[in-house]
Design an enzyme around this catalytic site. Structure first.
Site, PDB file in Angstrom:
ATOM      1  N   CYS A   1       0.808  -1.228   0.000  1.00 35.36           N
ATOM      2  CA  CYS A   1       0.000   0.000   0.000  1.00 35.36           C
ATOM      3  C   CYS A   1       0.837   1.271   0.000  1.00 35.36           C
ATOM      4  CB  CYS A   1      -0.951   0.002   1.195  1.00 35.36           C
ATOM      5  SG  CYS A   1      -2.033  -1.442   1.253  1.00 35.36           S
TER       6      CYS A   1
ATOM      7  N   HIS B   1      -3.082   7.075   2.224  1.00 38.36           N
ATOM      8  CA  HIS B   1      -3.548   5.786   1.712  1.00 38.36           C
ATOM      9  C   HIS B   1      -4.944   5.535   2.272  1.00 38.36           C
ATOM     10  CE1 HIS B   1      -4.079   1.609   1.020  1.00 38.36           C
ATOM     11  NE2 HIS B   1      -3.780   1.237   2.245  1.00 38.36           N
TER      12      HIS B   1
ATOM     13  N   ASN C   1     -10.196  -0.043   0.040  1.00 36.95           N
ATOM     14  CA  ASN C   1      -8.733   0.018   0.059  1.00 36.95           C
ATOM     15  C   ASN C   1      -8.212  -0.592  -1.239  1.00 36.95           C
ATOM     16  OD1 ASN C   1      -5.991  -0.409   0.468  1.00 36.95           O
ATOM     17  ND2 ASN C   1      -6.213  -1.173   2.554  1.00 36.95           N
TER      18      ASN C   1
END
Length: 326
Positions: free
Chosen positions: A120, A253, A283
């Site tokens: 990520c 993020h 996500n």
């Protein structure tokens, strides 16, 4: 001789057409005997929906659409690129890299192209590498992409993880400039946290060894994430000679609304300065920051001349921040 910098000149993003709401997912999980609900997911994550790619669609397919939009926004052609860096944890194949596959689809053959694997945090890592190569004179115009098909590695028998992730892509064109664009970055990793977020499988002899599905210790990730994100952001600010109040927008993020809001509060930023897309995208790992950046640019939130803090944290454990001036 003028000092050499890099600036973002175009952004682009792409989401696969299939939108999966929390209720859609709850209905699918119910068929497996697993109970969840829209309210349960929203309360814990802030997520209302995510997008899943069709089985035949790859990360490079999603990246191609995002890249075309970024190139159009920058007013340049694929043939003008002299560097492609692709951040992903879900490449099309073991090798060659997704970057080389994307390069061929774009028709930008000839320039260096490689993948970055920092989960990520991948886009923040990739952007930092591209900035360094431009500053060093190794490139003048780079395409930096984050794209994922995380739906392929989710365990749909684990409601604590399968509700979190989605598929998508985001991209930026980064060009050499006489004026600063990427002001500072700060990257870190700590391998002792490998086990708290991982996909512990590999391919050997034509078979999968281990478990090829995502595993996460949510509490451990949350506890670590907020602290390291604040430190990375402050380190980037210090390198640039700026302070918290100079940040116009925080684009973290898009993992979990609680982590995002917690980081904003530690940086003493009002939540109005937080760019949020996790509610509609979930996500999307390495794609989440460029997706959110493109959304903010195209919606008119992020404007030229503003200071934007990008920050990511992911499996590895990796984390980092990039401070830029649009």
């Amino acid at each position: 001789m003028n000092k050499r910098y890099s600036r973002i000149t175009g952004t682009g993003s792409y989401l696969p057409p299939r939108r999966v709401t929390n209720q859609d997912l709850a209905n699918e999980l119910a068929q497996r005997g697993i109970e969840t609900s829209d309210a349960w997911i929203v309360e814990r994550t802030g997520i209302h929906a995510r997008h899943f790619a069709d089985p035949q669609v790859t990360s490079s397919d999603l990246a191609l659409e995002a890249s075309r939009r970024a190139l159009e926004a920058a007013g340049c052609q694929a043939q003008d690129l002299d560097l492609i860096i692709f951040a992903t944890s879900t490449p099309d194949m073991v090798f060659p890299s997704a970057a080389c596959i994307l390069q061929n689809k774009l028709g930008a053959n000839g320039c260096p192209a490689f993948d970055v694997q920092a989960v990520c945090s991948g886009f923040v890592y990739a952007l930092t590498v591209a900035d360094a190569m431009i500053r060093a004179g190794s490139a003048r115009r780079a395409l930096v992409v984050g794209a994922e098909v995380f739906s392929r590695i989710l365990d749909f028998n684990d409601r604590t993880t399968c509700v979190l992730f989605g598929d998508g892509a985001g991209a930026v064109v980064l060009e050499a400039s006489d004026t600063p664009g990427i002001l500072a970055s700060d990257l870190h990793a700590d391998g002792k946290y490998v086990d708290i977020l991982c996909v512990p499988g590999t391919v050997s002899g034509g078979r999968v060894l281990g478990d090829p599905l995502l595993k996460m210790d949510g509490q451990a990730v949350f506890k670590l994430a907020v602290g390291v994100l604040e430190k990375a952001a402050r380190a980037a600010l210090d390198k640039a000679g700026l302070q918290d109040v100079d940040i116009d927008w925080l684009i973290p993020h898009q993992a979990n609304i609680r982590i995002m809001q917690g980081t904003a509060k530690k940086l003493k930023l009002p939540l109005e300065k937080l760019v949020v897309t996790v509610d509609q995208h979930g996500n999307t790992s390495a794609a989440s920051i460029p997706l959110a950046l493109d959304h903010a640019v195209r919606s008119g939130q992020v404007r030229p001349g503003q200071h934007v803090m990008l920050e990511g944290v992911g499996g590895g454990f990796t984390w980092g921040a990039v401070l830029l001036k649009m």
